[in-house]
Design an enzyme around this catalytic site. Structure first.
Site, mmCIF file in Angstrom:
data_model
loop_
_atom_site.group_PDB
_atom_site.id
_atom_site.type_symbol
_atom_site.label_atom_id
_atom_site.label_comp_id
_atom_site.label_asym_id
_atom_site.label_seq_id
_atom_site.Cartn_x
_atom_site.Cartn_y
_atom_site.Cartn_z
ATOM 1 N N HIS A 251 24.992 21.028 -3.274
ATOM 2 C CA HIS A 251 23.972 22.078 -3.243
ATOM 3 C C HIS A 251 23.926 22.634 -1.819
ATOM 4 O O HIS A 251 23.808 21.861 -0.857
ATOM 5 C CB HIS A 251 22.587 21.499 -3.532
ATOM 6 C CG HIS A 251 22.406 20.923 -4.905
ATOM 7 N ND1 HIS A 251 21.714 21.574 -5.897
ATOM 8 C CD2 HIS A 251 22.807 19.743 -5.450
ATOM 9 C CE1 HIS A 251 21.687 20.826 -6.998
ATOM 10 N NE2 HIS A 251 22.343 19.703 -6.746
ATOM 11 N N ASN B 289 23.508 15.180 -4.911
ATOM 12 C CA ASN B 289 22.736 14.225 -5.699
ATOM 13 C C ASN B 289 23.736 13.337 -6.428
ATOM 14 O O ASN B 289 24.624 13.836 -7.122
ATOM 15 C CB ASN B 289 21.843 14.949 -6.706
ATOM 16 C CG ASN B 289 20.691 15.668 -6.038
ATOM 17 O OD1 ASN B 289 20.154 15.182 -5.043
ATOM 18 N ND2 ASN B 289 20.319 16.814 -6.557
ATOM 19 N N GLY C 30 18.772 11.772 -9.066
ATOM 20 C CA GLY C 30 18.487 12.813 -10.046
ATOM 21 C C GLY C 30 19.684 13.667 -10.417
ATOM 22 O O GLY C 30 19.520 14.814 -10.843
ATOM 23 N N GLN C 31 20.890 13.111 -10.268
ATOM 24 C CA GLN C 31 22.074 13.881 -10.675
ATOM 25 C C GLN C 31 22.012 14.140 -12.185
ATOM 26 O O GLN C 31 21.854 13.209 -12.974
ATOM 27 C CB GLN C 31 23.364 13.127 -10.321
ATOM 28 C CG GLN C 31 24.626 13.906 -10.678
ATOM 29 C CD GLN C 31 25.914 13.177 -10.278
ATOM 30 O OE1 GLN C 31 25.864 12.049 -9.780
ATOM 31 N NE2 GLN C 31 27.039 13.823 -10.487
ATOM 32 N N ASP D 180 22.985 28.677 -8.193
ATOM 33 C CA ASP D 180 22.267 27.765 -9.091
ATOM 34 C C ASP D 180 21.375 28.585 -10.026
ATOM 35 O O ASP D 180 20.721 29.547 -9.604
ATOM 36 C CB ASP D 180 21.432 26.769 -8.270
ATOM 37 C CG ASP D 180 21.001 25.572 -9.092
ATOM 38 O OD1 ASP D 180 21.497 24.464 -8.828
ATOM 39 O OD2 ASP D 180 20.168 25.744 -10.025
ATOM 40 N N ILE D 181 21.327 28.197 -11.280
ATOM 41 C CA ILE D 181 20.555 28.942 -12.277
ATOM 42 C C ILE D 181 19.046 28.767 -12.074
ATOM 43 O O ILE D 181 18.256 29.582 -12.533
ATOM 44 C CB ILE D 181 20.973 28.480 -13.703
ATOM 45 C CG1 ILE D 181 20.694 29.561 -14.731
ATOM 46 C CG2 ILE D 181 20.316 27.158 -14.092
ATOM 47 C CD1 ILE D 181 21.347 29.294 -16.084
ATOM 48 N N HIS E 88 29.088 18.161 -7.217
ATOM 49 C CA HIS E 88 28.716 19.467 -6.678
ATOM 50 C C HIS E 88 27.882 19.285 -5.431
ATOM 51 O O HIS E 88 27.045 18.387 -5.353
ATOM 52 C CB HIS E 88 27.941 20.297 -7.712
ATOM 53 C CG HIS E 88 26.812 19.559 -8.361
ATOM 54 N ND1 HIS E 88 27.004 18.646 -9.384
ATOM 55 C CD2 HIS E 88 25.479 19.573 -8.122
ATOM 56 C CE1 HIS E 88 25.835 18.146 -9.750
ATOM 57 N NE2 HIS E 88 24.894 18.687 -8.993
#
Ligand code: 5GP
Ligand code: ZN
Length: 113
Positions: free
Chosen positions: A101, A86, A92-93, A30-31, A99
């Site tokens: 997490h 999410n 909060g997608q 994740d960035i 995906h």
């Protein structure tokens, strides 16, 4: 799906730090990590959300297996880790390519915010 960020990562057009790959999935960092280990597992093909993924036989099993393999590879399988999808607005997608997490490397509280 030319406007999808994660399709861009899957195609190699958008750079990402890969962690693992499987036939149908890709795992990358994740960035904006929310834990010492924060990896996203996505299907290579565009799948909008968890509902669409659930309709695709075997896909969620492969994503879950890959999430565990990420935890093993990252050394957090024994200490524990969290896997989150999410889904939709209340969760909060923000990226509408399903995906998982994979979060770990520190103790996490419950309930989530
Ligand atoms: P969501 O909020 O949809 O569950 O999660 C989307 C995740 O994608 C966020 O954790 C966010 O930091 C991550 N993300 C957004 N843009 C990028 C990007 O360009 N590269 C990577 N590796 N992760 C991203
Ligand atoms: Zn996509």
């Amino acid at each position: 799906m030319p406007d999808c960020l994660f399709c861009g990562i899957a195609s190699g057009a958008v750079p990402a730090t890969l962690v693992l790959e499987s036939a149908r999935t890709l795992a990358f960092r994740d960035i904006n990590p929310q834990a010492p280990i924060h990896v996203l597992v996505i299907p290579r093909d565009h799948v909008r959300d968890l509902a669409a993924a659930a309709a695709d036989e075997g896909l969620l099993a492969e994503i879950a297996t890959q999430a565990h393999q990420v935890a093993v590879a990252e050394g957090i399988a024994d200490t524990g880790y969290r896997v989150v999808f999410n889904t939709g607005g209340h969760a909060g997608q923000t990226v509408h390519h399903v995906h998982a997490h994979v979060l770990g490397g520190r103790p996490m509280s419950w309930p989530p915010g």
